[in-house]
Design an enzyme around this catalytic site. Structure first.
Site, mmCIF file in Angstrom:
data_model
loop_
_atom_site.group_PDB
_atom_site.id
_atom_site.type_symbol
_atom_site.label_atom_id
_atom_site.label_comp_id
_atom_site.label_asym_id
_atom_site.label_seq_id
_atom_site.Cartn_x
_atom_site.Cartn_y
_atom_site.Cartn_z
ATOM 1 N N ARG A 106 86.440 66.623 -2.860
ATOM 2 C CA ARG A 106 87.258 67.223 -1.806
ATOM 3 C C ARG A 106 88.552 66.435 -1.607
ATOM 4 O O ARG A 106 88.568 65.211 -1.633
ATOM 5 C CB ARG A 106 86.455 67.255 -0.511
ATOM 6 N N GLY A 108 91.846 66.098 1.059
ATOM 7 C CA GLY A 108 92.328 66.459 2.393
ATOM 8 C C GLY A 108 93.846 66.563 2.437
ATOM 9 O O GLY A 108 94.485 66.804 1.408
ATOM 10 N N ASP A 109 94.417 66.359 3.602
ATOM 11 C CA ASP A 109 95.863 66.550 3.765
ATOM 12 C C ASP A 109 96.682 65.317 3.399
ATOM 13 O O ASP A 109 97.878 65.443 3.113
ATOM 14 C CB ASP A 109 96.189 66.958 5.210
ATOM 15 N N GLY A 161 91.541 67.025 8.058
ATOM 16 C CA GLY A 161 92.453 67.356 6.967
ATOM 17 C C GLY A 161 92.589 68.832 6.662
ATOM 18 O O GLY A 161 93.698 69.314 6.399
ATOM 19 N N THR A 184 97.073 62.087 10.687
ATOM 20 C CA THR A 184 95.662 61.707 10.609
ATOM 21 C C THR A 184 94.866 62.716 11.418
ATOM 22 O O THR A 184 95.251 63.055 12.528
ATOM 23 C CB THR A 184 95.414 60.290 11.148
ATOM 24 N N GLY A 185 93.790 63.206 10.843
ATOM 25 C CA GLY A 185 93.002 64.181 11.583
ATOM 26 C C GLY A 185 92.117 64.973 10.654
ATOM 27 O O GLY A 185 91.856 64.555 9.517
ATOM 28 N N THR A 237 92.147 57.278 8.513
ATOM 29 C CA THR A 237 93.328 57.419 7.667
ATOM 30 C C THR A 237 94.273 56.331 8.145
ATOM 31 O O THR A 237 94.198 55.901 9.288
ATOM 32 C CB THR A 237 94.021 58.781 7.908
#
Lengths: 314, 314
Positions: free
Chosen positions: B209, B211-212, B235, B232-233, B181
């Protein structure tokens, strides 16, 4: 045993008694009553808050009066794109879908995303594919068709307007806003809470727009430590306000009660950014609150203390 | 004049010095340096935080080393589906896109959603259509192709695994996670702050999908009263944690400093739910913080007090 309770909504907006016929009012009330009963009986029979909100939202999705599932509004392309989310306050597990077509009950798909996938949010064609793999009920376009929504769409489609209105044909005035969304929150006898929201979004919406309903923290949130919340309103503003999680944070970090936190977010913070709409909430003691800053909100609640309410207007 | 500052990240995860070659390390460092310089020069020339984060993220998207824009990972179908968000802390205006293909700079599309539409979040084909209408640069699949990402995809695609890994080919071990990210946060000389995040998501991702990263409140948030955050991680965990807005609420409602709030969310709350990753943040006084619970995070910061840092490992 914990007090158990459920609250549901069928959208908020400019819902005025003078615009309503007795027939329409009866149909909305029956839709609310049926959904309330579906959810409450789960709790009464010892079921979980998660199952109760899913049952209530399935009932609201199946009712053609509300903008979710079967009664979803038309997009600019004449299709139906539905959003839904569900969250379990005990585990903080969550599932959601955005812009999905053909799925009879988007809330069941959100639940499948939560329970059967490693994801939280799926969208569009991919979400439909996942629904088919999970064996969920798929319907063709005729299932989702309603003359009411079609006529509503015709009113706005050639003006390139996006209608927030639930039933804009009552009055085409821009002041007449009805935010079509359904939702449920519940607290079960074990003190666990859950929230779910489902919507067809905005009439004549374009560009695969996603609102707050399927967004964990914005339109839907649940955490046993604080509250379970389902919102309805002008999605863009609820998204920017991170409205549902804001209520949770005000309870956790400021020590507000459920009612105080929901009042502050809905009647103060959202009003200041023109975020018209409302929300329903429950805490882990079974307290419920139903708050809106618009003229009306289709809503109902019932708890094990014998309280029950079905209401539409302010 | 307010202290001005910028922080950027290029993803977090199991990034260990022993797995890195001198050439790779130099390439990552140059990518970070270029993006930092792009963003910082906007601030230095009197530009806004919003323009600075957009410039930094465009630079990171154009760099093939990072999983965003040009360097985006492959989905299960062999395509690229990108997510991006941007938020202006002065106005609380926000724009985001999810699952968009072919758009050279998704952050520019997110900015267009914010500035040129009445929406916050667009997705899929609809977002691409909006990009074309706005005259944004569209690229064909060859632009997004990289051998590095293709090989990475081949490693996981037939195993039906979803790789969170930034460059999984370094080691196929499940323990090796790199969350690809990019993001930027900035505070300008007027004391306004902004945040932006962009990503290609997970290698071999399926079902459209999301994510965050494109979710306001989860992966991206900005509010002059508190902070601007880009995450970042993993999500799904950041989504459930509503991580970015949680930092803001801890500052606003609990009186924590930026560093305290980011430490609490990243090193305590996220760790407890196995939410591996990190975040960068800035407040309206120009203080920056870069926090991660993984082995490394590609990151850099610079401010008008003469401080500057470019780092990869813990």
């Amino acid at each position: 045993m914990n007090q158990f309770s459920i609250a549901i909504h069928g959208g908020a907006g400019t819902i005025l008694k003078q615009d309503m016929t007795a027939e329409l009012e009866a149909a909305y009330s029956k839709g609310l009553e049926d959904a309330l009963s579906s959810g409450y009986s789960v709790l009464e029979n010892g079921g979980t808050a998660l199952d109760a909100v899913a049952a209530a939202v399935v009932s609201l999705e199946d009712c053609i009066m509300f903008n979710a599932g079967r009664g979803s509004v038309f997009t600019k392309n004449g299709t139906h794109e539905m959003d839904a989310a569900i969250m379990d306050g005990k585990t903080l597990d969550a599932g959601a879908v955005a812009g999905v077509s053909s799925v009879r009950n988007p809330v069941e798909l959100a639940l499948a995303v939560m329970q059967k996938s490693e994801h939280v949010l799926l969208s569009g064609e991919g979400a439909l594919q996942f629904a088919k793999e999970q064996g969920l009920r798929i319907e063709d376009e005729t299932y989702f068709f309603s003359q009411f929504r079609y006529d509503q769409w015709q009113l706005v489609k050639n003006e390139d307007k996006i209608a927030l209105d639930h039933n804009i044909q009552v009055s085409a005035s821009a002041k007449e806003k009805k935010f079509g969304t359904v939702g449920a929150v519940a607290c079960d006898r074990f003190g666990n809470i859950a929230a779910s929201t489902s919507t067809g979004g905005m009439t004549n919406k374009n560009y695969n727009r996603i609102g707050d309903s399927p967004i964990i923290g914005a339109g839907t949130y649940a955490n046993n430590k604080t509250c379970a919340i389902s919102c309805t309103g002008h999605g863009e503003l609820f998204l920017k306000a991170v409205a549902a999680y804001d209520v949770s944070c005000l309870m956790e970090y400021k020590g507000m009660s459920l009612q105080e936190a929901m009042d502050f977010v809905t009647l103060d913070k959202l009003v200041k950014i023109n975020g018209e709409g409302g929300m329903i909430g429950v805490d882990a003691k079974g307290n419920t609150a139903l708050v809106f800053n618009s003229d009306g909100m289709y809503r109902a609640m019932q708890n094990s203390n014998g309280e029950k309410q079905i209401a539409i207007y302010r």
